[in-house]
Design a protein around this motif. Structure first.
Motif, short mmCIF file in Angstrom:
data_model
loop_
_atom_site.label_atom_id
_atom_site.label_comp_id
_atom_site.label_asym_id
_atom_site.label_seq_id
_atom_site.Cartn_x
_atom_site.Cartn_y
_atom_site.Cartn_z
N ILE A 281 0.84 6.80 -6.77
CA ILE A 281 -0.24 7.77 -6.95
C ILE A 281 0.30 9.19 -6.77
O ILE A 281 -0.06 10.10 -7.52
CB ILE A 281 -1.39 7.49 -5.96
N ALA A 282 1.16 9.38 -5.77
CA ALA A 282 1.75 10.70 -5.55
C ALA A 282 2.59 11.14 -6.73
O ALA A 282 2.54 12.31 -7.13
CB ALA A 282 2.59 10.68 -4.27
N LEU A 283 3.36 10.23 -7.30
CA LEU A 283 4.19 10.59 -8.46
C LEU A 283 3.33 10.96 -9.66
O LEU A 283 3.61 11.95 -10.35
CB LEU A 283 5.11 9.42 -8.82
N VAL A 284 2.27 10.20 -9.91
CA VAL A 284 1.40 10.48 -11.05
C VAL A 284 0.67 11.81 -10.83
O VAL A 284 0.56 12.63 -11.75
CB VAL A 284 0.40 9.32 -11.27
N ALA A 285 0.19 12.04 -9.62
CA ALA A 285 -0.51 13.29 -9.33
C ALA A 285 0.43 14.49 -9.46
O ALA A 285 0.04 15.54 -9.97
CB ALA A 285 -1.10 13.25 -7.92
N ALA A 286 1.67 14.33 -9.01
CA ALA A 286 2.64 15.42 -9.15
C ALA A 286 2.97 15.67 -10.62
O ALA A 286 3.16 16.82 -11.03
CB ALA A 286 3.90 15.09 -8.37
N LEU A 287 3.02 14.60 -11.40
CA LEU A 287 3.31 14.73 -12.82
C LEU A 287 2.23 15.56 -13.53
O LEU A 287 2.53 16.37 -14.40
CB LEU A 287 3.42 13.35 -13.46
N PHE A 288 0.97 15.37 -13.14
CA PHE A 288 -0.13 16.09 -13.77
C PHE A 288 -0.44 17.41 -13.09
O PHE A 288 -1.38 18.10 -13.48
CB PHE A 288 -1.38 15.22 -13.81
N TYR B 181 0.83 -1.21 0.00
CA TYR B 181 0.00 0.00 0.00
C TYR B 181 0.86 1.26 0.00
O TYR B 181 0.51 2.26 -0.62
CB TYR B 181 -0.94 0.01 1.19
N ALA B 182 1.99 1.21 0.69
CA ALA B 182 2.89 2.36 0.69
C ALA B 182 3.42 2.62 -0.72
O ALA B 182 3.50 3.77 -1.16
CB ALA B 182 4.04 2.13 1.66
N VAL B 183 3.77 1.57 -1.42
CA VAL B 183 4.26 1.71 -2.80
C VAL B 183 3.15 2.24 -3.71
O VAL B 183 3.39 3.11 -4.56
CB VAL B 183 4.83 0.38 -3.32
N VAL B 184 1.93 1.74 -3.51
CA VAL B 184 0.80 2.20 -4.33
C VAL B 184 0.56 3.69 -4.12
O VAL B 184 0.39 4.45 -5.09
CB VAL B 184 -0.47 1.39 -4.01
N ILE C 43 -3.12 16.64 -3.95
CA ILE C 43 -3.32 15.19 -3.97
C ILE C 43 -1.97 14.48 -3.84
O ILE C 43 -1.85 13.48 -3.12
CB ILE C 43 -4.03 14.76 -5.26
N ALA C 44 -0.96 15.00 -4.51
CA ALA C 44 0.37 14.39 -4.44
C ALA C 44 0.92 14.45 -3.02
O ALA C 44 1.49 13.48 -2.53
CB ALA C 44 1.32 15.08 -5.41
N ALA C 45 0.74 15.58 -2.36
CA ALA C 45 1.24 15.72 -0.99
C ALA C 45 0.49 14.78 -0.04
O ALA C 45 1.11 14.16 0.83
CB ALA C 45 1.09 17.16 -0.52
N ILE D 265 0.61 9.75 3.17
CA ILE D 265 0.03 8.44 3.50
C ILE D 265 1.06 7.34 3.24
O ILE D 265 1.21 6.43 4.05
CB ILE D 265 -1.25 8.19 2.69
N ALA D 266 1.77 7.43 2.12
CA ALA D 266 2.79 6.43 1.81
C ALA D 266 3.90 6.44 2.86
O ALA D 266 4.38 5.38 3.27
CB ALA D 266 3.39 6.70 0.43
N GLN D 267 4.27 7.61 3.34
CA GLN D 267 5.31 7.71 4.35
C GLN D 267 4.86 7.08 5.67
O GLN D 267 5.61 6.32 6.28
CB GLN D 267 5.68 9.17 4.57
N VAL D 268 3.64 7.35 6.09
CA VAL D 268 3.12 6.77 7.32
C VAL D 268 3.04 5.25 7.21
O VAL D 268 3.45 4.52 8.13
CB VAL D 268 1.73 7.37 7.65
#
Length: 54
Positions: free
Chosen positions: A11-18, A4-7, A23-25, A30-33
């Protein structure tokens, strides 16, 4: 849990890309936690396994 952390990281990378900064933050936090929870569970599991092995 690591999955789930990787997922959420992806998602954060894709959101930052767009350009969706909020949403990316959120996804990155969430991934960090989840990653740190995974580390804590892994260490506790390792210690319990070593203690029971004796």
């Amino acid at each position: 849990m690591l999955h789930y952390a990787v997922v959420f990281f992806i998602i954060a990378l894709v959101a930052a890309l767009f350009g969706f900064g909020g949403i990316a933050a959120g996804a990155a936090s969430i991934a960090q936690v989840l990653f740190f929870l995974f580390l804590i569970v892994a260490v506790v599991s390792l210690v319990v396994g070593l203690v029971r092995g004796k």
